[in-house]
Design a protein around this motif. Structure first.
Motif, mmCIF file in Angstrom:
data_model
loop_
_atom_site.group_PDB
_atom_site.id
_atom_site.type_symbol
_atom_site.label_atom_id
_atom_site.label_comp_id
_atom_site.label_asym_id
_atom_site.label_seq_id
_atom_site.Cartn_x
_atom_site.Cartn_y
_atom_site.Cartn_z
ATOM 1 N N GLN A 27 78.151 67.733 79.861
ATOM 2 C CA GLN A 27 79.001 67.174 78.807
ATOM 3 C C GLN A 27 78.665 65.714 78.558
ATOM 4 O O GLN A 27 78.543 65.268 77.405
ATOM 5 C CB GLN A 27 80.475 67.321 79.190
ATOM 6 C CG GLN A 27 81.012 68.731 79.129
ATOM 7 C CD GLN A 27 82.435 68.811 79.652
ATOM 8 O OE1 GLN A 27 83.033 67.804 80.043
ATOM 9 N NE2 GLN A 27 82.980 70.001 79.666
ATOM 10 N N ARG A 28 78.539 64.960 79.647
ATOM 11 C CA ARG A 28 78.232 63.530 79.489
ATOM 12 C C ARG A 28 76.898 63.337 78.790
ATOM 13 O O ARG A 28 76.764 62.533 77.868
ATOM 14 C CB ARG A 28 78.219 62.848 80.867
ATOM 15 C CG ARG A 28 79.584 62.764 81.529
ATOM 16 C CD ARG A 28 79.558 61.772 82.686
ATOM 17 N NE ARG A 28 78.639 62.172 83.741
ATOM 18 C CZ ARG A 28 78.969 62.953 84.765
ATOM 19 N NH1 ARG A 28 80.198 63.445 84.840
ATOM 20 N NH2 ARG A 28 78.083 63.258 85.693
ATOM 21 N N LYS A 29 75.898 64.068 79.222
ATOM 22 C CA LYS A 29 74.573 63.936 78.616
ATOM 23 C C LYS A 29 74.589 64.357 77.154
ATOM 24 O O LYS A 29 73.970 63.711 76.300
ATOM 25 C CB LYS A 29 73.563 64.783 79.390
ATOM 26 C CG LYS A 29 72.138 64.681 78.846
ATOM 27 C CD LYS A 29 71.153 65.497 79.671
ATOM 28 C CE LYS A 29 69.743 65.384 79.105
ATOM 29 N NZ LYS A 29 68.762 66.179 79.888
ATOM 30 N N ALA A 30 75.326 65.434 76.863
ATOM 31 C CA ALA A 30 75.389 65.929 75.483
ATOM 32 C C ALA A 30 76.048 64.909 74.566
ATOM 33 O O ALA A 30 75.566 64.652 73.452
ATOM 34 C CB ALA A 30 76.154 67.252 75.442
ATOM 35 N N ILE A 31 77.150 64.319 75.004
ATOM 36 C CA ILE A 31 77.854 63.368 74.155
ATOM 37 C C ILE A 31 77.025 62.101 73.951
ATOM 38 O O ILE A 31 76.938 61.571 72.842
ATOM 39 C CB ILE A 31 79.240 63.042 74.734
ATOM 40 C CG1 ILE A 31 80.155 64.268 74.576
ATOM 41 C CG2 ILE A 31 79.852 61.830 74.043
ATOM 42 C CD1 ILE A 31 81.554 64.065 75.086
ATOM 43 N N VAL A 32 76.392 61.614 75.015
ATOM 44 C CA VAL A 32 75.560 60.418 74.879
ATOM 45 C C VAL A 32 74.382 60.692 73.944
ATOM 46 O O VAL A 32 74.112 59.930 73.008
ATOM 47 C CB VAL A 32 75.064 59.950 76.257
ATOM 48 C CG1 VAL A 32 74.003 58.864 76.102
ATOM 49 C CG2 VAL A 32 76.229 59.427 77.083
ATOM 50 N N ALA A 33 73.679 61.802 74.175
ATOM 51 C CA ALA A 33 72.516 62.119 73.345
ATOM 52 C C ALA A 33 72.912 62.403 71.905
ATOM 53 O O ALA A 33 72.260 61.957 70.961
ATOM 54 C CB ALA A 33 71.765 63.311 73.930
ATOM 55 N N GLY A 34 74.006 63.170 71.742
ATOM 56 C CA GLY A 34 74.464 63.483 70.395
ATOM 57 C C GLY A 34 74.906 62.254 69.635
ATOM 58 O O GLY A 34 74.627 62.088 68.447
ATOM 59 N N THR A 35 75.598 61.356 70.326
ATOM 60 C CA THR A 35 76.108 60.146 69.678
ATOM 61 C C THR A 35 74.984 59.196 69.293
ATOM 62 O O THR A 35 74.922 58.723 68.153
ATOM 63 C CB THR A 35 77.094 59.418 70.616
ATOM 64 O OG1 THR A 35 78.172 60.297 70.929
ATOM 65 C CG2 THR A 35 77.644 58.166 69.956
ATOM 66 N N ILE A 36 74.088 58.920 70.224
ATOM 67 C CA ILE A 36 72.996 57.984 69.928
ATOM 68 C C ILE A 36 72.075 58.552 68.848
ATOM 69 O O ILE A 36 71.662 57.847 67.918
ATOM 70 C CB ILE A 36 72.209 57.658 71.203
ATOM 71 C CG1 ILE A 36 73.108 56.906 72.192
ATOM 72 C CG2 ILE A 36 70.971 56.823 70.878
ATOM 73 C CD1 ILE A 36 72.457 56.639 73.523
#
Length: 441
Positions: A27-36
């Motif tokens: 989840q953390r990786k997905a949100i960071v990657a998706g956001t950036i």
């Protein structure tokens, strides 16, 4: 707010502690990657409106500045015509082949078109071919933007647990506003540091090149992330649709119409307050563009920081009250806010800030509430297509309509346009079902 701790406090209802820990890391990786990734894509999109007056001088015949600016804004609006096309094609692609593949394609298209705008010669050099190339590039960017919202919204919301879906979805709008913020910073720096001659000849092009390079960073991030479990379950269970667009209209007509109603006020106020207000204020009050961009940049910093907190509030009290507060606020405050616009920083800044704080109620919710209307097999299309249709009609035309109203001597009536759109969406918000605790397939 701590993104890591907030996500660690949530988990899908799929198993015991070891599986929960693994999913939280994803989840953390997905949100960071998706956001950036989404942030850097929207830099190029926002740069166009920020440099609208300069682009008008470069790509259209000189002689009538108002006509050139309206022509530039017409190209801006035409870019939105492609958004429903991109939403249908790329949204369906993401529903059939995955959110990751959809997002990778959209960022590549946006960055490539940004580079084309940066290197296209001006009207004096190649004549009518110059605005034609500008038009093609904006059509490609509109096509990309149409698919981006559905793919990235579905990706982010599907990457969260039920109790934090609005928080996760709010990062989609954090990324959009972040892209506008970076573009605004680029605009502020270039207009402040360069002479008017340098800004027109090459300064604005450097900003577009920088935006294109950021797009390559977004492309790399999206290639490295895994797809969502919701999409994987949809594929594994055989629920994937051959024609997601048809399935959306036939199987979910009420949800499709609801997304349009949800979007009307949000997209109109967003494109006036967050994107175009510096140019509009410069045009109507004579405030220097660099001063207006400084005000926009400071307001965007507050807006970006506040968005995840507004998402957490929605997860706690619900979608309906937070969105109703946004629309009701504009029904009441559109007139005083627009009539307070002046030619100084301190008459523009509070107008921008209050408007952006109201828009939090929409922006923190739009991704999650649209995602909650549809099952996984049509989710990206269901978010993207009706949203893009509403944005094309109300968002893409907002800069053109506001400029036309000023040139026609009717700028004092802009508040009516904003208030009526807000009232329409307010009715939708008050009558729609609450989806905060809805099961997510």
């Amino acid at each position: 707010m701590n993104l890591k701790s907030d996500l660690a406090a949530t988990s899908p209802a799929t198993g015991g502690a070891p599986a929960r820990q693994k999913l939280n890391a994803k989840q953390r990786k997905a949100i960071v990657a998706g956001t950036i990734g989404n942030t850097v894509e929207w830099v190029d999109w926002a740069l166009y409106s920020i440099f609208a007056k300069i682009i008008a001088d470069e790509f259209f015949p000189k002689g009538n500045g108002a006509v050139a600016l309206l022509s530039t804004l017409a190209v801006f609006a035409v870019g939105f015509v492609m958004r429903p096309v991109g939403a249908a094609v790329l949204g369906a692609y993401a529903d059939r082949h995955g959110r990751k593949k959809g997002m990778t394609l959209t960022v590549a298209l946006m960055a490539g078109a940004g580079f084309v705008i940066a290197i296209t010669p001006n009207y004096e050099q190649i004549g009518v071919l110059s605005p034609l190339l500008l038009l093609v590039a904006r059509l490609v960017q509109g096509f990309s933007a149409g698919g981006e919202f559905g793919s990235s919204s579905a990706f982010l919301v599907e990457s969260a647990a039920r109790g934090r879906r609005a928080f996760a979805g709010s990062w989609q709008q954090v990324s959009v506003a972040g892209g506008v913020l970076i573009a605004s910073l680029l605009g502020t720096l270039t207009t402040s540091a360069l002479s008017d001659e340098a800004l027109h000849s090459w300064g604005w092009r450097v900003a577009f090149v920088f935006g294109g390079l950021l797009g390559l960073v977004g492309l790399w991030l999206r290639v490295s992330v895994e797809d969502t479990e919701s999409f994987a379950r949809s594929q594994d269970s055989g629920r994937t649709r051959t024609n997601p667009v048809k399935a959306m209209f036939v199987e979910h007509p009420a949800a499709t119409l609801r997304v349009v109603g949800i979007t009307i006020a949000g997209t109109l106020t967003y494109y006036i307050w967050v994107n175009y207000l510096p140019t509009y204020a410069n045009l109507t009050t004579g405030i220097p563009l660099q001063t207006a961009l400084l005000s926009q940049t400071l307001c965007l910093v507050v807006f970006v920081i506040a968005l995840p907190f507004a998402g957490l509030l929605s997860d706690r009290i619900g979608r309906k009250p937070t969105m109703a507060a946004f629309a009701g606020g504009f029904v009441v405050l559109a007139w005083p806010l627009l009539h307070l616009l002046g030619d100084s920083f301190w008459t523009l800044f509070p107008v921008q800030l209050v408007g952006m704080l109201l828009i939090l109620g929409y922006s923190s919710n739009c991704a999650v509430i649209m995602a909650e209307q549809f099952p996984a097999e049509v989710r990206a299309t269901g978010i993207a297509l009706p949203y893009a249709l509403a944005v094309a009609v109300f968002g893409g035309t907002a800069p053109y309509v506001t400029t036309w109203m000023h040139e026609s001597g009717h700028s004092g009536l802009l508040w009516i346009y904003v208030s009526v759109a807000s009232l329409i969406s307010l009715v939708v918000y008050l009558t729609m079902p609450e989806t905060k605790d809805k099961d997510f397939k």
